[in-house]
Design a protein around this motif. Structure first.
Motif, PDB file in Angstrom:
ATOM      1  N   CYS A   1      -9.399   3.765  -2.327  1.00  0.00           N
ATOM      2  CA  CYS A   1      -8.702   4.993  -2.672  1.00  0.00           C
ATOM      3  C   CYS A   1      -9.449   6.162  -2.040  1.00  0.00           C
TER       4      CYS A   1
ATOM      5  N   LYS B   1      -9.904   0.961  -5.461  1.00  0.00           N
ATOM      6  CA  LYS B   1      -8.589   1.449  -5.877  1.00  0.00           C
ATOM      7  C   LYS B   1      -8.489   1.720  -7.367  1.00  0.00           C
TER       8      LYS B   1
ATOM      9  N   ASN C   1       0.814  -1.201   0.000  1.00  0.00           N
ATOM     10  CA  ASN C   1       0.000   0.000   0.000  1.00  0.00           C
ATOM     11  C   ASN C   1       0.851   1.256   0.000  1.00  0.00           C
TER      12      ASN C   1
ATOM     13  N   CYS D   1      -8.818   5.132  -8.990  1.00  0.00           N
ATOM     14  CA  CYS D   1      -7.771   6.149  -8.864  1.00  0.00           C
ATOM     15  C   CYS D   1      -6.556   5.802  -9.717  1.00  0.00           C
ATOM     16  N   GLN D   2      -6.726   4.811 -10.563  1.00  0.00           N
ATOM     17  CA  GLN D   2      -5.627   4.389 -11.418  1.00  0.00           C
ATOM     18  C   GLN D   2      -6.003   4.568 -12.878  1.00  0.00           C
TER      19      GLN D   2
ATOM     20  N   ILE E   1      -4.685   3.886  -1.509  1.00  0.00           N
ATOM     21  CA  ILE E   1      -4.192   5.129  -2.100  1.00  0.00           C
ATOM     22  C   ILE E   1      -4.791   6.320  -1.364  1.00  0.00           C
ATOM     23  N   LYS E   2      -3.963   7.356  -1.148  1.00  0.00           N
ATOM     24  CA  LYS E   2      -4.428   8.569  -0.458  1.00  0.00           C
ATOM     25  C   LYS E   2      -3.948   9.808  -1.203  1.00  0.00           C
TER      26      LYS E   2
ATOM     27  N   ALA F   1       1.581   2.158  -3.612  1.00  0.00           N
ATOM     28  CA  ALA F   1       0.467   2.570  -4.466  1.00  0.00           C
ATOM     29  C   ALA F   1       0.307   4.082  -4.431  1.00  0.00           C
ATOM     30  N   THR F   2       0.065   4.657  -5.582  1.00  0.00           N
ATOM     31  CA  THR F   2      -0.149   6.099  -5.648  1.00  0.00           C
ATOM     32  C   THR F   2      -1.226   6.400  -6.676  1.00  0.00           C
ATOM     33  N   VAL F   3      -1.843   7.544  -6.517  1.00  0.00           N
ATOM     34  CA  VAL F   3      -2.894   7.924  -7.444  1.00  0.00           C
ATOM     35  C   VAL F   3      -2.269   8.262  -8.800  1.00  0.00           C
ATOM     36  N   ASP F   4      -2.937   7.890  -9.860  1.00  0.00           N
ATOM     37  CA  ASP F   4      -2.502   8.271 -11.201  1.00  0.00           C
ATOM     38  C   ASP F   4      -2.834   9.745 -11.397  1.00  0.00           C
TER      39      ASP F   4
END
Length: 250
Positions: free
Chosen positions: A151, A74, A33, A77-78, A187-188, A36-39
């Motif tokens: 997300c 999630k 986690n 957000c990708q 994701i945050k 993971a990052t927002v696109d």
């Protein structure tokens, strides 16, 4: 010479299993986690959706402060973001009606919460505080509990104010809420668009790092332009997330 090489080879064979095991053990401790990052392109589309559907505007066309937060699967957000399945349980007209009513100013839905500003006797309660406080039992707390690894994106039209929202000594600060949000899996992203008008000449480099200490900070300035504000560790807040220097020097 041959005997020395032979001993060296035996030593390597003896150490190799332990070395291999230590690498594998290290990999096992990595929390995916945190990777993971927002696109960023998807984030632009999400914020644009908020602005089209929930933005508060006076009759003279002047925009008003509001904030909103989501906790969605999630993949929303990708890169495979699908607008057709995004926040389908929320009625935009009801959201806007609730947050425009300044005696209540709050909406709480299945995957979305939102707030305008709430009139008090001496001041207006800021939308960030309405959504994030009390830190352990807020609308944001309830939203995050609905999907433990979703997300979560928090968007505020104007940046959190330095004197209240980002002031640890203020009873309406949002810092404890950000600490709690940090513990949420998935994701945050904390996002803002404009600068709170009374903070333009203040030390936002330091103030914004209080957000980055807990969740990634972004600024989305238009329907197709978002920036990662950075600021992690010893890195500075990106200039795109700060007022122009010429304004600060006036």
């Amino acid at each position: 010479m041959k005997f020395t090489v032979f001993l060296t080879g035996l030593l390597l064979l003896f150490l190799l299993p332990d070395w291999t095991e230590s690498v594998e053990d290290t990999d096992d401790t990595v929390d995916i986690n945190t990777l993971a990052t927002v696109d960023i392109n998807t984030l632009t589309r999400i914020i644009n959706f908020f602005e089209r559907n929930y933005k508060r505007v006076d009759t003279d066309g002047h925009p008003r402060q509001y904030a909103t937060a989501i906790n969605v699967p999630k993949d929303q957000c990708q890169q495979n973001f699908n607008l057709n399945t995004f926040l389908t349980q929320e009625n935009a007209a009801i959201v806007k009606e609730n947050i425009t009513d300044e005696t209540y100013a709050l909406y709480q839905g299945e995957e979305l919460i939102a707030a305008g500003t709430k009139k008090q006797k001496k001041y207006n309660m800021h939308s960030e505080s309405l959504l994030l406080n009390p830190a352990n039992n807020s609308p944001m707390t309830n939203l995050l509990n609905k999907r433990k690894d979703g997300c979560s994106v928090f968007y505020t039209f104007e940046s959190p104010c330095v004197n209240t929202c980002l002031n640890a000594s203020s009873k309406h600060n949002i810092i404890d809420a950000l600490k709690n949000w940090k513990e949420h899996d998935g994701i945050k992203a904390f996002v803002f668009k404009d600068f709170w008008k009374f903070d333009i000449k203040k030390d936002l480099q330091t103030a914004f790092r209080q957000i980055v200490a807990h969740v990634p900070l972004f600024r989305c300035v238009s329907e197709n332009e978002c920036y990662a504000c950075k600021g992690e560790g010893n890195t500075p807040i990106d200039e795109h997330c700060l007022p122009p220097k010429e304004i600060q020097l006036q």
